[in-house]
Design a protein around this motif. Structure first.
Motif, PDB file in Angstrom:
ATOM      1  N   ARG A 323      -7.307 -34.849  10.832  1.00 36.51           N
ATOM      2  CA  ARG A 323      -6.886 -36.358   9.832  1.00 36.51           C
ATOM      3  C   ARG A 323      -6.634 -35.906   8.562  1.00 36.51           C
ATOM      4  O   ARG A 323      -5.489 -36.119   7.768  1.00 36.51           O
ATOM      5  CB  ARG A 323      -7.867 -37.523   9.991  1.00 36.51           C
ATOM      6  CG  ARG A 323      -8.043 -38.222  11.308  1.00 36.51           C
ATOM      7  CD  ARG A 323      -9.210 -39.115  10.913  1.00 36.51           C
ATOM      8  NE  ARG A 323      -9.138 -40.063   9.912  1.00 36.51           N
ATOM      9  CZ  ARG A 323      -9.934 -40.995   9.535  1.00 36.51           C
ATOM     10  NH1 ARG A 323     -11.194 -40.837   9.975  1.00 36.51           N
ATOM     11  NH2 ARG A 323      -9.833 -41.663   8.684  1.00 36.51           N
ATOM     12  N   THR A 326      -3.059 -34.363   8.361  1.00 39.54           N
ATOM     13  CA  THR A 326      -2.005 -35.073   8.344  1.00 39.54           C
ATOM     14  C   THR A 326      -1.630 -35.807   7.014  1.00 39.54           C
ATOM     15  O   THR A 326      -0.728 -36.329   6.762  1.00 39.54           O
ATOM     16  CB  THR A 326      -2.293 -36.269   9.387  1.00 39.54           C
ATOM     17  OG1 THR A 326      -3.184 -37.363   8.853  1.00 39.54           O
ATOM     18  CG2 THR A 326      -2.540 -35.896  10.935  1.00 39.54           C
ATOM     19  N   HIS A 327      -2.513 -36.000   6.061  1.00 36.10           N
ATOM     20  CA  HIS A 327      -2.476 -36.677   4.829  1.00 36.10           C
ATOM     21  C   HIS A 327      -2.137 -35.623   3.690  1.00 36.10           C
ATOM     22  O   HIS A 327      -1.913 -35.987   2.708  1.00 36.10           O
ATOM     23  CB  HIS A 327      -3.830 -37.354   4.609  1.00 36.10           C
ATOM     24  CG  HIS A 327      -4.081 -38.600   5.231  1.00 36.10           C
ATOM     25  ND1 HIS A 327      -3.284 -39.814   5.158  1.00 36.10           N
ATOM     26  CD2 HIS A 327      -4.900 -38.917   6.151  1.00 36.10           C
ATOM     27  CE1 HIS A 327      -3.737 -40.568   5.929  1.00 36.10           C
ATOM     28  NE2 HIS A 327      -4.807 -40.115   6.672  1.00 36.10           N
ATOM     29  N   PRO A 367       1.209 -41.191   8.648  1.00 38.74           N
ATOM     30  CA  PRO A 367       0.094 -40.895   7.600  1.00 38.74           C
ATOM     31  C   PRO A 367       0.534 -40.659   6.179  1.00 38.74           C
ATOM     32  O   PRO A 367       1.408 -39.773   5.999  1.00 38.74           O
ATOM     33  CB  PRO A 367      -0.824 -39.860   8.156  1.00 38.74           C
ATOM     34  CG  PRO A 367      -0.613 -39.756   9.509  1.00 38.74           C
ATOM     35  CD  PRO A 367       1.007 -40.218   9.818  1.00 38.74           C
ATOM     36  N   GLU A 368       0.072 -41.606   5.219  1.00 37.20           N
ATOM     37  CA  GLU A 368       0.629 -41.482   3.863  1.00 37.20           C
ATOM     38  C   GLU A 368       0.246 -39.856   3.462  1.00 37.20           C
ATOM     39  O   GLU A 368      -0.744 -39.504   3.922  1.00 37.20           O
ATOM     40  CB  GLU A 368      -0.012 -42.515   3.096  1.00 37.20           C
ATOM     41  CG  GLU A 368      -1.520 -42.235   2.791  1.00 37.20           C
ATOM     42  CD  GLU A 368      -2.248 -43.166   1.620  1.00 37.20           C
ATOM     43  OE1 GLU A 368      -1.507 -43.449   0.730  1.00 37.20           O
ATOM     44  OE2 GLU A 368      -3.384 -43.570   1.910  1.00 37.20           O
ATOM     45  N   TYR A 369       1.100 -39.417   2.319  1.00 38.02           N
ATOM     46  CA  TYR A 369       0.835 -38.243   1.856  1.00 38.02           C
ATOM     47  C   TYR A 369      -0.087 -38.477   0.617  1.00 38.02           C
ATOM     48  O   TYR A 369      -0.006 -39.267  -0.359  1.00 38.02           O
ATOM     49  CB  TYR A 369       1.978 -37.712   1.096  1.00 38.02           C
ATOM     50  CG  TYR A 369       1.784 -36.581   0.209  1.00 38.02           C
ATOM     51  CD1 TYR A 369       1.283 -35.338   0.523  1.00 38.02           C
ATOM     52  CD2 TYR A 369       2.382 -36.588  -1.354  1.00 38.02           C
ATOM     53  CE1 TYR A 369       0.747 -34.281  -0.381  1.00 38.02           C
ATOM     54  CE2 TYR A 369       2.090 -35.400  -1.821  1.00 38.02           C
ATOM     55  CZ  TYR A 369       1.452 -34.357  -1.644  1.00 38.02           C
ATOM     56  OH  TYR A 369       1.372 -33.277  -2.467  1.00 38.02           O
ATOM     57  N   ASN A 370      -1.528 -38.089   0.982  1.00 35.17           N
ATOM     58  CA  ASN A 370      -2.588 -38.350  -0.118  1.00 35.17           C
ATOM     59  C   ASN A 370      -3.582 -37.106  -0.093  1.00 35.17           C
ATOM     60  O   ASN A 370      -4.511 -37.063   0.670  1.00 35.17           O
ATOM     61  CB  ASN A 370      -3.412 -39.617   0.469  1.00 35.17           C
ATOM     62  CG  ASN A 370      -4.313 -39.988  -0.389  1.00 35.17           C
ATOM     63  OD1 ASN A 370      -4.927 -39.307  -1.155  1.00 35.17           O
ATOM     64  ND2 ASN A 370      -4.638 -41.315  -0.511  1.00 35.17           N
ATOM     65  N   ALA A 374      -7.156 -36.439   1.895  1.00 37.65           N
ATOM     66  CA  ALA A 374      -7.443 -35.196   2.934  1.00 37.65           C
ATOM     67  C   ALA A 374      -8.614 -34.534   2.115  1.00 37.65           C
ATOM     68  O   ALA A 374      -9.557 -33.916   3.318  1.00 37.65           O
ATOM     69  CB  ALA A 374      -6.095 -34.258   2.625  1.00 37.65           C
ATOM     70  N   ARG A 504      -3.729 -41.279  14.177  1.00 37.55           N
ATOM     71  CA  ARG A 504      -4.744 -41.621  12.944  1.00 37.55           C
ATOM     72  C   ARG A 504      -6.181 -41.543  13.368  1.00 37.55           C
ATOM     73  O   ARG A 504      -6.957 -40.954  12.554  1.00 37.55           O
ATOM     74  CB  ARG A 504      -4.524 -43.219  12.790  1.00 37.55           C
ATOM     75  CG  ARG A 504      -3.068 -43.845  12.215  1.00 37.55           C
ATOM     76  CD  ARG A 504      -2.761 -43.406  10.842  1.00 37.55           C
ATOM     77  NE  ARG A 504      -1.315 -43.629  10.503  1.00 37.55           N
ATOM     78  CZ  ARG A 504      -0.998 -44.962  10.165  1.00 37.55           C
ATOM     79  NH1 ARG A 504      -1.832 -46.114  10.054  1.00 37.55           N
ATOM     80  NH2 ARG A 504       0.216 -44.920   9.962  1.00 37.55           N
TER      81      ARG A 504
END
Length: 544
Positions: A323, A326-327, A367-370, A374, A504
């Motif tokens: 996860r 992905t962020h 998934p949002e870029y965050n 992460a 997710r």
């Protein structure tokens, strides 16, 4: 001997000056051109078997010129179904579909295609290896090791059940009529016929081949072009099949040559050695487009680029780490920097074409870029910074190496220690087992329904689970619902739940962007690229 114009007129005897006498057939039909196409790869498995070679590169050389099915794909249009080797079809019930075959279709060996060839093309001997028509069960290649040279490669039965999970058999009604019987209801049956794989081959040619390898290097099909010469890892030459049911093909020969390096493909096009250069990155468009006599054909296609996680790896077994990965990806930055904005980031592993059947989950996003999120997920996972191997091929996909390097930098900025390991081929990629942390892949919309690519590639009999990279019991249950339910809302809910799990909660992949193809060519050829990897050289798309 070089013959001058004056000498050639003398050789014509009493013919009037400049009136070249040709056989009537040639006068009527005219000379045909041959072309050379430079590609990155011809075949990963060194065969021309469309069930053994399920790949992007296979689509380019197989369809629509060589392999043909009962239902064809409208390659130059909406990618939907069109009559091909069948002239009509109808549903008899939710498990059965009947086809009327096109009469007079000739195989490359001169035989007429009949119902017997169709039934054989979907038989145990050709595809299923005795597997039962039951969805939701993973089929492993290790259970199908061939005992003789004539038996199928170990991977084919699992690949066949991936697309045909519940096909029970084919009934021959008469010479030109067949019925396909499914073990379960399936609203996507028609679509499965124009995906890559269920095309028709000659039963006699299969029977006469001494080994599978002999047959797979030169399958006898019905396409507009047939195999003249195949040199694995070097070239494939197709020659016109003049008895093709749709008429005489427009080209004499199509020669695909394997040219792994982008620069060599571009230089060969610029020098005139190649008529086409495929798999070009966007940064080469200007060089070709600004050269007199050349142009670039481009399009986004029904294919998405993804990174696939391997839960066999001890670190990647924790979904929190996956996860986090992905962020940590700024997908829009990749699209702008490496693709010059000429593609898009879609709404997860789905295609806009799903909207026609109301199966597009419109409020879904990647998934949002965050990076902060992460880092928090990595902390929850108690990740200590141990290296995670990233098995990477050298530009099998357009911009693959550059994308891998950018991804690695993004992951490292979020605190994930990714270690690139360059590999030469797919066999080396999959040999990693528990060592490999992730790999690259792409996912295609084969039947214009969420069963592909979600179930087809990531469900219980998808390649990710067949290779033991991943498994999730609930996702597998939802796969069966998506494949067998005839209730639209039930199917839609199942697909949404699969997106939630696969992207997710317990990620098996992370989506990067929609794929795009860029093909350089000689402008004089007056040819159009399809919105696909496939290249159409049939009559309706040559000198259009």
């Amino acid at each position: 001997m070089l013959i001058t114009r004056r000498q050639s007129l003398g050789l014509l005897g009493g013919a009037a000056a400049g009136a070249l006498i040709l056989p009537h057939r040639l006068m009527a039909q005219g000379a045909r051109r041959s072309i050379t196409i430079a590609v990155q790869k011809i075949s990963n498995n060194n065969t021309l078997d469309n069930w053994h070679e399920q790949s992007n590169v296979g689509e380019r050389v197989f369809y629509p010129n060589f392999w043909e099915g009962l239902i064809g794909r409208n390659w130059m249009g909406d990618q939907g179904p069109v009559p091909e080797l069948a002239t009509e079809w109808k549903r008899l019930d939710d498990k059965t579909i009947e086809f009327k075959l096109r009469q007079g279709v000739k195989f490359h060996n001169g035989d007429e295609m009949t119902a017997e060839d169709v039934a054989f093309s979907f038989s145990d001997e050709r595809l299923f290896g005795g597997t039962e028509p039951v969805g939701g069960t993973t089929i492993y290649a290790e259970d199908f090791k061939p005992k003789t040279d004539k038996e199928l490669p170990a991977s084919v039965p699992g690949t066949a059940r991936r697309l045909w999970p519940a096909l029970r058999g084919v009934e021959i009604v008469d010479r030109y009529t067949v019925r396909f019987h499914n073990a379960t209801p399936d609203v996507t049956l028609e679509g499965r016929f124009y995906a890559g794989g269920p095309q028709i081959t000659s039963k006699r040619a299969w029977d006469e081949a001494k080994t599978y390898a002999e047959w797979a290097r030169s399958p006898v099909t019905t396409g507009a072009y047939k195999v003249e010469e195949f040199k694995p890892d070097v070239s494939l030459t197709l020659v016109a099949h003049d008895e093709h049911w749709a008429g005489r093909p427009p080209l004499e020969r199509i020669r695909f040559v394997e040219v792994p390096e982008v620069a060599s493909r571009v230089n060969g096009l610029l020098s005139g050695e190649y008529d086409f250069a495929c798999d070009l990155p966007p940064d080469q468009i200007g060089t070709i487009a600004n050269t007199a006599g050349l142009e670039v054909q481009s399009s986004t296609i029904w294919n998405h680029r993804v990174s696939v996680f391997n839960a066999q790896n001890e670190i990647m077994a924790d979904p929190l780490v996956r996860r986090a990965m992905t962020h940590a990806i700024d997908r829009n930055a990749i699209v702008e920097a490496l693709w010059a904005g000429q593609t898009v980031v879609p709404r997860g592993l789905q295609f806009d074409s799903y909207a026609a059947s109301n199966m597009l989950i419109e409020d879904w996003t990647v998934p949002e870029y965050n990076p902060e999120l992460a880092r928090d997920l990595l902390k929850q996972a108690n990740y200590k910074g141990d290296p995670i191997p990233y098995f990477l091929l050298n530009n099998y996909y357009t911009n693959q190496t550059a994308t891998g390097q950018v991804l690695t930098e993004m992951w490292q900025q979020a605190g994930i220690n990714i270690e690139i390991q360059m590999k030469e081929n797919w066999s080396q990629i999959f040999a990693g087992e528990g060592e490999r942390g992730l790999r690259d892949w792409s996912a295609s919309n084969l039947v214009n329904d969420p069963v592909t690519p979600m179930v087809n590639q990531f469900g219980p009999n998808g390649q990710a689970q067949q290779n033991l990279e991943y498994s999730n019991a609930e996702l597998n249950q939802m796969s069966v619902v998506l494949e067998t339910s005839t209730d639209h809302e039930t199917r839609r809910k199942a697909f949404r739940r699969m997106l939630e799990i696969a992207e997710r909660e317990d990620p098996v992949y992370t989506l990067l962007h929609q794929n795009a193809v860029f093909t350089g060519m000689k402008s004089e050829l007056n040819w159009k690229a399809a919105p696909a990897f496939a290249m159409d050289f049939r009559r309706d798309n040559w000198n259009v």
